[in-house]
Motif scaffolding. Sequence first.
Motif, PDB file in Angstrom:
ATOM      1  N   GLY A  12      14.258 -49.795  15.092  1.00  0.00           N
ATOM      2  CA  GLY A  12      13.746 -48.783  14.186  1.00  0.00           C
ATOM      3  C   GLY A  12      13.892 -49.188  12.729  1.00  0.00           C
ATOM      4  N   THR A  13      13.089 -48.561  11.878  1.00  0.00           N
ATOM      5  CA  THR A  13      13.036 -48.943  10.468  1.00  0.00           C
ATOM      6  C   THR A  13      14.378 -48.784   9.757  1.00  0.00           C
ATOM      7  OG1 THR A  13      10.691 -48.394  10.279  1.00  0.00           O
ATOM      8  CG2 THR A  13      11.963 -48.431   8.248  1.00  0.00           C
ATOM      9  N   GLY A  14      15.007 -47.624   9.898  1.00  0.00           N
ATOM     10  CA  GLY A  14      16.257 -47.365   9.167  1.00  0.00           C
ATOM     11  C   GLY A  14      17.341 -48.354   9.509  1.00  0.00           C
ATOM     12  N   ALA A  22       9.487 -43.353   9.225  1.00  0.00           N
ATOM     13  CA  ALA A  22       9.717 -42.472  10.371  1.00  0.00           C
ATOM     14  C   ALA A  22       9.798 -43.244  11.687  1.00  0.00           C
ATOM     15  CB  ALA A  22       8.605 -41.431  10.456  1.00  0.00           C
ATOM     16  N   TYR A  23       9.476 -44.520  11.666  1.00  0.00           N
ATOM     17  CA  TYR A  23       9.412 -45.300  12.904  1.00  0.00           C
ATOM     18  C   TYR A  23      10.807 -45.512  13.488  1.00  0.00           C
ATOM     19  CZ  TYR A  23       8.090 -49.088  16.082  1.00  0.00           C
ATOM     20  OH  TYR A  23       7.873 -49.872  17.191  1.00  0.00           O
ATOM     21  N   THR A  24      10.963 -45.233  14.788  1.00  0.00           N
ATOM     22  CA  THR A  24      12.292 -45.312  15.434  1.00  0.00           C
ATOM     23  C   THR A  24      12.425 -46.478  16.396  1.00  0.00           C
ATOM     24  OG1 THR A  24      11.544 -43.762  17.145  1.00  0.00           O
ATOM     25  CG2 THR A  24      12.683 -42.834  15.224  1.00  0.00           C
ATOM     26  N   GLU A  84      15.330 -43.434  19.089  1.00  0.00           N
ATOM     27  CA  GLU A  84      16.437 -42.649  18.544  1.00  0.00           C
ATOM     28  C   GLU A  84      16.323 -42.561  17.030  1.00  0.00           C
ATOM     29  OE1 GLU A  84      20.086 -44.360  19.808  1.00  0.00           O
ATOM     30  OE2 GLU A  84      19.684 -44.097  21.953  1.00  0.00           O
ATOM     31  N   SER A  85      16.403 -41.348  16.507  1.00  0.00           N
ATOM     32  CA  SER A  85      16.362 -41.168  15.059  1.00  0.00           C
ATOM     33  C   SER A  85      17.768 -41.306  14.492  1.00  0.00           C
ATOM     34  CB  SER A  85      15.788 -39.795  14.715  1.00  0.00           C
ATOM     35  OG  SER A  85      16.579 -38.767  15.296  1.00  0.00           O
ATOM     36  N   GLY A  86      17.848 -41.482  13.174  1.00  0.00           N
ATOM     37  CA  GLY A  86      19.148 -41.609  12.533  1.00  0.00           C
ATOM     38  C   GLY A  86      19.644 -43.044  12.550  1.00  0.00           C
ATOM     39  N   THR A  87      20.843 -43.228  12.013  1.00  0.00           N
ATOM     40  CA  THR A  87      21.432 -44.558  11.880  1.00  0.00           C
ATOM     41  C   THR A  87      22.465 -44.807  12.967  1.00  0.00           C
ATOM     42  OG1 THR A  87      21.122 -44.489   9.477  1.00  0.00           O
ATOM     43  CG2 THR A  87      22.678 -46.101  10.336  1.00  0.00           C
TER      44      THR A  87
END
Length: 583
Positions: A97-99, A235-237, A242-245
């Motif tokens: 994911g991006t983050g 927004a890409y996961t 899974e979202s978040g870090t």
Amino acid sequence: MTEEQRTTQILERSTAAGSAVVDGSGKTTTAAGSTGAGSAGRDALSAAKESLEDYTLRFAPRSYRKWSAGVVATSALGGIAYLADFSIGANIGISYGTGNAILGILVAAVVIFATGFPLAYYAARYNIDLDLITRGSGFGYYGSVVTNVIFATFTFIFFALEGSIMAQGLELGLGIPQWIGYAASTVIIIPLVIYGMNTLAKLQVWTTPLWLLLMVVPVGYLVVSHPESIDSFFAYTGTSGESGTNLASVMLSAGVCLSLMAQIAEQIDYLRFMPPRTAANRGAWWRAVILAGPGWVVFGAIKQIVGMFIAVYLIATLDPTASVHANEPVHQFLGVYREMMPAWLAMALAVVLVVISQIKINVTNAYSGSLAWTNSFTRITKTYPGRMVFVVLNLVVALVLMEANMFEFLNTILGFYANCAIAWVVTVAADIAVNKYLLKISPKVPEFRRGMLYAVNPVGFVSMLASAGVSIAVFFGAFGSGVQPYSPIFAVGLALLLPPMLAVLTRGKYYLRRTDDGIDLAMFDSEGNPSQAKLLCHVTGIEFERPDMLRSAQDGPDGEPQYISSLALSTDKTGELVLPAEN
């Protein structure tokens, strides 16, 4: 007459006279001096002649370093034109994911910049490559051979990676089967690396403007014409959804990026040709060292994020099934070019970008890899086979990797290799920053000459092996899956802690075999730059600059002192010319 012309004349005279050379006093001696070590003399002469273009195995003399700081920096940065960053960024973005991927990229960039700075400074200030720096920074004369192997491995892994990308472009644009593309991307490099810095500097400077145009314009167009792609990007996961870090995902991303840590060695292969630092050029000198040294990682991190951005755009905006090829740079740029221009022109420019990028980086990979292999082989065997032998060897290994489709296992290969690269580079950086400047146990002036160093120094050698060994074990799950993603932390931590600990325990005993090289002549000028005073090497009959010379253990016919270059010492099989250790 230039030094190169004068040296060539000496070599020609020596060959015509059956390995006899004419020294500065007009006396004629054999090429091996009076030792009878004819093969050593011939090897030294062969190495000297070839090194007119690249100074293989050697300190880079001031008489050769005629480029400005800006030209050296531009040449060095030309070597980071590789497209692997786009693949790396896309791969970790798709996986984590991006983050998580961006945080991993930033973590890796900070580590690479911090550890690369002292190495780049030493290379530019003392005009030596990373192998010579490593010798005197805790590894010893033979101990640094293992790090040369690590670096040579880096060059053929990334040569294979770039060659694979070029083959993908040739297949997509021209319909050439990939296996033929692999061979073509290998063979095309050979004539470009026959010569050294002169040729490479011209190639990098001439091709950089076009490369920048092809790289920057499409990305700028994408951001301006499709601003919504920015929101989709953040927004890409990834495949996990899974979202978040997630800290584990961040460290796995960082581990892949840290495989590029050894890139500093390729930057240094250019930085060793920096001009002397003076009051007049101090500002430009420092800017060039920082920008082209550790600063390469800033550009690398940007490319990784851009590669991720384009991949996400292809997947989320154009075609969700594009993830199959979204990690391939030729597909990335082709997708954007098609939005800007006719399909035929988009395809042509995508292929041109891939070919230019591959040539710019792979001439550096082939050049630097050949230097690393030549250094190691000559030190171990005392025989100089010629750098081109190892150019071919490096390219053959890279071709085998390409044919084995290493691109499919990119994350695993780079994640594993990162542990070795981190262990080496951080160990050397720790010795410079901590042992030389803080503890003052390690000699501040780097030493690389045979006879002045112990064969192996446990401070760096043991530290590197321990940190690499433990981190590799962690990487493969030896200590459980919970800590497996954190192998880079183990590599960095141990490589930082062990060198000062071992330096204190050994009291710095194994850094220098001798403190006096037997020459009553200053090593540095009034501004702290390596001296350009010259001395005659009695083995080759060639004059070398002071930092490259030692007193020979063998006096002249009348008992007068004789001097020998580090180059000639590296091919002395008998050891009779090496000064004895000091008590």
